[in-house]
Design an enzyme around this catalytic site. Structure first.
Site, PDB file in Angstrom:
ATOM      1  CG  ASP A 295       7.842  41.397  34.981  1.00 16.04           C
ATOM      2  OD1 ASP A 295       8.246  41.179  33.817  1.00 16.04           O
ATOM      3  OD2 ASP A 295       7.354  42.495  35.325  1.00 16.04           O
ATOM      4  CD1 TRP A 296      11.654  38.401  29.702  1.00 16.44           C
ATOM      5  CD2 TRP A 296       9.679  38.101  30.701  1.00 16.44           C
ATOM      6  NE1 TRP A 296      10.857  37.620  28.879  1.00 16.44           N
ATOM      7  CE2 TRP A 296       9.663  37.432  29.456  1.00 16.44           C
ATOM      8  CE3 TRP A 296       8.541  38.037  31.502  1.00 16.44           C
ATOM      9  CZ2 TRP A 296       8.552  36.714  29.001  1.00 16.44           C
ATOM     10  CZ3 TRP A 296       7.433  37.321  31.053  1.00 16.44           C
ATOM     11  CH2 TRP A 296       7.451  36.681  29.821  1.00 16.44           C
TER      12      TRP A 296
END
Ligand SMILES: *[C@@H]1O[C@H](CO)[C@@H](O)[C@H](O)[C@H]1NC(C)=O
Ligand SMILES: *[C@@H]1O[C@H](CO)[C@@H](O)[C@H](O)[C@H]1NC(C)=O
Ligand SMILES: *[C@@H]1O[C@H](CO)[C@@H](O)[C@H](O)[C@H]1NC(C)=O
Ligand SMILES: *[C@@H]1O[C@H](CO)[C@@H](O)[C@H](O)[C@H]1NC(C)=O
Ligand SMILES: *[C@@H]1O[C@H](CO)[C@@H](O)[C@H](O)[C@H]1NC(C)=O
Ligand SMILES: *[C@@H]1O[C@H](CO)[C@@H](O)[C@H](O)[C@H]1NC(C)=O
Ligand SMILES: *[C@@H]1O[C@H](CO)[C@@H](O)[C@H](O)[C@H]1NC(C)=O
Length: 868
Positions: A295-296
């Site tokens: 995920d970012w």
């Protein structure tokens, strides 16, 4: 049932002592499994139209990867940094081979941050149709839109959050708190997306169940507390397997090309460097052959995450546009100094490229033709570049095709009819109707006025227009949004019905005036939630309460006081407390329309006027009180990190209500139709299934592809490149650290043949789990006067005192004409009848007698039989 539930509660308490301890840790599991080069299992996922089998895709990937240099390999694993490319996530490219970097793009309900795209119904809505074909069609349509924009990986669908708590801000992005329904939603959506030639990304793996404290405070996420670490979800092995992992197994079995690891910690280890959940559970036991994408900024280490099984880092920088990276240059250095073995790097890239070929990207790919950071036609090619290399960034490609028809259909088919008394619905040509509530109306500033659909400062503090999507990164721009008032006005005009409206939820004088005397008063209420980086009316992603927003409850009561034919329509992200609506005799009908997407008004009008006969069933339980669920979001924490103990084990949503003997307003699986159905003739036939054999043996040793030039001089920054500011590159920056031998986890560099997991053997786990043990059939008769689609449901009780009272294991959607009878057939697999046994690390069918139940909801189960 009662004694059964008491036992279940006792078991639930006993469960607390076995594996939810504050500070418990994940066992280390190394080395990271390499992609399976044997592929002697039968490909369980259907081969996509444009795509290939895993084996064929692997061969092509190996051929490609073998030709790459160290820098080129690193380039494919590492994002170029926030806003370093035109997609929400972009990897480096391979100019030498004319290979563009990967374009990874949100969202699970449409192409985010662009135009010319559709705004699809939320995952939760398509689940409420209980229709595999609609789930698949939605996935295929979304995949086609991503493909048309030049996207390689669509960041969806969602099985985490599963929906442990009804307040969870992102539950609506996924499907349902039931793992079987979610698993089917995952599989169908993934197959749809990938058949359209785009890689699906099943997310967020795993236990990403609330927004509060999901991220370290320092990572630019507006989660509130600074310097606080992301929460740890502490759970036992049974709960992991029987509940939260289940839909991910279906995702892997369906051939998902990628999986996104989550922000939170599991047993006090971050999701993107937890070697147990990534290396062991996902890659060994579930035999996942695709790539794990972070995920970012969910990556918190370079070497550790690589050895724990991460394959691609997004957005590539250490923080939002921070300019530094855990991988890129650092990964190149770590390979050169021998900390990361070549086989691990090769495995990352081979997994990425296998997914690419598996869905046929080499055939379907078009150049990226949009820009996530601007809707303007021209602009800077690199958003962070002060030199402004202005170019055409948006071609405004219209990718909507005829998807609006599907969107309208899913909107109607996902609307749950919860109450219908005094023949209130369907509406006939009435003389007069009143349409009441801000939720019926358009946002005067347009449907996309709020960035990512989250409005933090609006009149009255809440969105005063119709809700058709939650907020956050799981959204897309609407091409248009048909509000209920628009569609109902058109219907009224066609019927010569006089229509009055009142749009201000607080103007009780106007509301009374509109409602009084109308033949029907349709009142719209809503409740919103979203992702934690946006706070709306004090709701930091997760909902603060389970009531209607903006005076909604008082509004319904007030309208009912003035109109004895009050019809309530709810656009909500999950359950709200509706017991008062249910018990109010003047509220003649209640409908839940969820988050229906761009055709919202048309979809609800179709249902209200009987052009569509409701088929939807609730995908969650409607409790009478917030405490009824037994689980809740933790909003405040002194502990760092917050420890979320899953003391309830597998008992969430209906499993909890059933075990604790709590009567809900409306149960899981409940929904009315304009016709009625009768169930009869349950038949159970035992099938001849092969004996279950644990997966045995060893993997081959780890392969490497090509020879790497690890001479630092060959990997330095090229002199002829003018670096883009804040851009992440694979080139060495400074000397390669050659200190003390790295303190890497024992076994993490071992490339020798490794033992396999007993429950593994093929994507989704041991193939024997999917053997059919029983076929169950029942007859369903349409006993009403109109055609309708029924959703027959099959539940099982697995027999042990510790097992839930009932578990959904099968469903179908069957259209039946009035007076006709149809047969529903359910196939019960070994997995459906098994419990997870932590000791043998495998699934076992216990000797407890097992019962199957068939009916129209989790509490209306007229047919049952003990399995022979
Ligand atoms: C978490 O810790 C418990 C207790 O040690 C253990 O049983 C379980 O398998 C662990 N799960 C994960 C995912 O680490
Ligand atoms: C790595 O990717 C970047 C960004 O696409 C590109 O500019 C660079 O040339 C690539 N490096 C190599 C060695 O291919
Ligand atoms: C490599 O990682 C270290 C530690 O996180 C960091 O300080 C450094 O900036 C990174 N290097 C690059 C080129 O980003
Ligand atoms: C709602 O009613 C007002 C009058 O009270 C009217 O001006 C307005 O046009 C109506 N809105 C719609 C969308 O019908
Ligand atoms: C619940 O939260 C919503 C949104 O913040 C708010 O509008 C509503 O008034 C709250 N309900 C109660 C009973 O406080
Ligand atoms: C129901 O409607 C009637 C007639 O409009 C009204 O007199 C009565 O008070 C209403 N009941 C409730 C519970 O609102
Ligand atoms: C190798 O390089 C990596 C990345 O810079 C660094 O983290 C690691 O400590 C180095 N290993 C050794 C043994 O110096």
């Amino acid at each position: 049932m009662l004694s059964n539930s008491l036992i279940a509660v006792a078991a639930l308490l006993a469960n607390c002592v076995s594996g939810q301890v504050s500070g418990q840790t994940s066992p280390p599991k190394y080395p990271a499994p390499w992609i399976d080069s044997n592929f002697n299992w039968q490909d369980p996922s259907p081969v996509p139209t444009n795509g290939r089998t895993w084996a064929d895709a692997y061969d092509k990937a190996v051929e490609f990867v073998s030709r790459l240099t160290l820098l080129e390999k690193v380039n494919l694993t590492t994002g170029v940094g926030w806003e370093g490319g035109r997609c929400v996530g972009n990897t480096g490219s391979i100019p030498r081979l004319g290979f563009p970097g990967f374009c990874n793009q949100d969202s699970p309900l449409g192409v985010r941050d662009t135009d010319g795209n559709s705004g699809f119904p939320a995952g939760m809505n398509v689940a409420a149709t209980w229709s595999r074909s609609l789930m698949y069609a939605r996935g295929a349509a979304m995949g086609a839109e991503h493909r048309g924009k030049g996207v390689d990986t669509q960041l969806g669908p969602v099985a985490g959050p599963l929906g442990r708590t009804p307040e969870g801000g992102r539950n609506w992005e996924g499907f349902s708190p039931d793992p079987v329904l979610t698993g089917v939603g995952m599989a169908q959506t993934i197959q749809g997306i990938q058949d359209s030639g785009v890689i699906a990304c099943a997310k967020h793996y795993i236990m990403n169940e609330q927004e509060h404290y999901r991220n370290p405070g320092a990572s630019n996420d507006a989660d509130g507390v600074s310097n606080q670490q992301g929460y740890s979800v502490n759970l036992d092995d049974i709960t992991l397997h029987e509940l939260y992992l289940w839909p991910f197994a279906d995702a892997v079995r369906a051939g998902a090309g990628s999986i996104m690891c989550s922000y939170n910690q599991i047993n006090n280890s971050y999701g993107c460097q937890n070697s147990y959940t990534l290396n062991y559970i996902l890659k060994e036991e579930l035999n996942f052959q695709g790539f794990v994408m972070s995920d970012w900024w969910a990556q918190h280490s370079g070497v550790a995450s690589a050895l724990a099984g991460l394959d691609m880092t997004m957005a590539g920088d250490q923080g939002l546009a921070s300019g530094d990276t855990f991988w890129g240059s650092n990964l190149t250095a770590a390979v050169i100094n021998g900390t990361i073995p070549q086989w691990r790097l090769d495995d990352m890239v081979t997994r990425i490229m296998t997914a690419y070929y598996k869905v046929g990207r080499d055939v379907t790919s078009v150049p990226v033709n949009f820009d996530s950071w601007s809707l303007a036609t021209t602009g800077p090619l690199y958003a962070q570049d002060p030199n402004n290399r202005i170019t055409t960034i948006n071609k405004h490609v219209n990718v909507q095709a005829n998807h609006k028809q599907l969107i309208r259909q899913i909107g109607g088919a996902s609307t749950v009819l919860l109450k219908n008394t005094k023949k209130a619905l369907p509406l006939k040509k009435l003389k007069s109707i009143a349409v009441i509530g801000n939720d019926a109306h358009d946002n005067p500033a347009g449907p996309n006025a709020c960035s990512d659909r989250g409005c933090s400062s609006v009149p009255n503090g809440y969105p005063i227009w119709t809700l058709a999507m939650g907020w956050g990164s799981g959204t897309a721009n609407f091409p248009y949004l048909i509000s209920p008032i628009t569609a109902l006005s058109q219907q009224a005009a066609a019927d010569h019905t006089s229509l009055k409206n009142a749009s201000n939820n607080y103007d009780f004088t106007a509301i009374a005036k509109a409602a009084t005397g109308a033949e029907a008063a349709i009142v719209f209420v809503n409740a919103d939630s979203g992702e934690g980086y946006i706070t709306v009316d004090g709701n930091q992603g997760d909902r603060n309460n389970l009531t209607a927003w903006g005076n909604g409850d008082a509004l319904v009561a007030w309208v009912a006081q003035h109109n004895p034919n009050t019809i309530v329509v709810m656009h909500t992200v999950g359950p709200i407390i509706v017991e008062d609506y249910k018990n109010n005799p003047n509220v003649t009908a209640i409908l839940w329309a969820g988050l229906p997407g761009q055709e919202s008004g048309n979809s609800i009008t179709d249902v209200l006027y009987g052009k569509v006969n409701p088929q939807a069933k609730s995908v969650f339980t409607w409790g009478k009180n917030r405490a009824d669920w037994g689980t809740d979001v933790i909003y405040e924490s002194a502990a760092d990190p917050l420890q979320i103990q899953l003391s309830e084990g597998v008992f969430i949503d209906y499993r909890h209500f059933d075990a604790a003997g709590i009567e809900p307003s409306y149960e899981f699986g409940f929904g009315l139709s304009y016709t009625t159905f009768a169930y009869s003739d349950l038949r159970v036939v035992k099938q001849k299934a092969p004996k279950y054999t644990p997966n045995k043996g060893k993997t081959p040793s780890a392969p490497t592809f090509g020879t790497l030039n690890t001479n630092p001089a060959a990997n330095e920054f090229p002199k002829n490149i003018d670096p883009i500011p804040l851009y992440v590159y694979p080139y060495l920056e400074g000397p390669v650290p050659e200190g003390q031998p790295e303190d890497v986890p024992p076994g993490s560099q071992d490339s020798s043949p490794q033992p396999v997991a007993p429950a593994g053997g093929a994507p989704g786990g041991n193939p024997g789990l999917y053997d059919i043990l029983y076929t169950v059939t029942a007859e369903i008769r349409n006993t009403g006067s109109v055609a309708g689609t029924e959703i027959p449901q099959l539940y099982v009780n697995l027999g042990a005192p510790t097992d839930p009272v009932r578990l959904l294991r099968g469903f179908d959607d069957i259209e039946i004409l009035p007076g006709r009878t149809a047969t529903v057939t359910f196939e019960l697999t070994r997995r459906d009848l098994s419990n997870w046994d932590p000791k043998s690390q495998n699934w076992v069918v216990t000797s407890y007698p097992k019962t199957v139940y068939v009916g129209s909801s989790s509490r209306t189960l007229p047919l049952s039989q003990v399995l022979p």
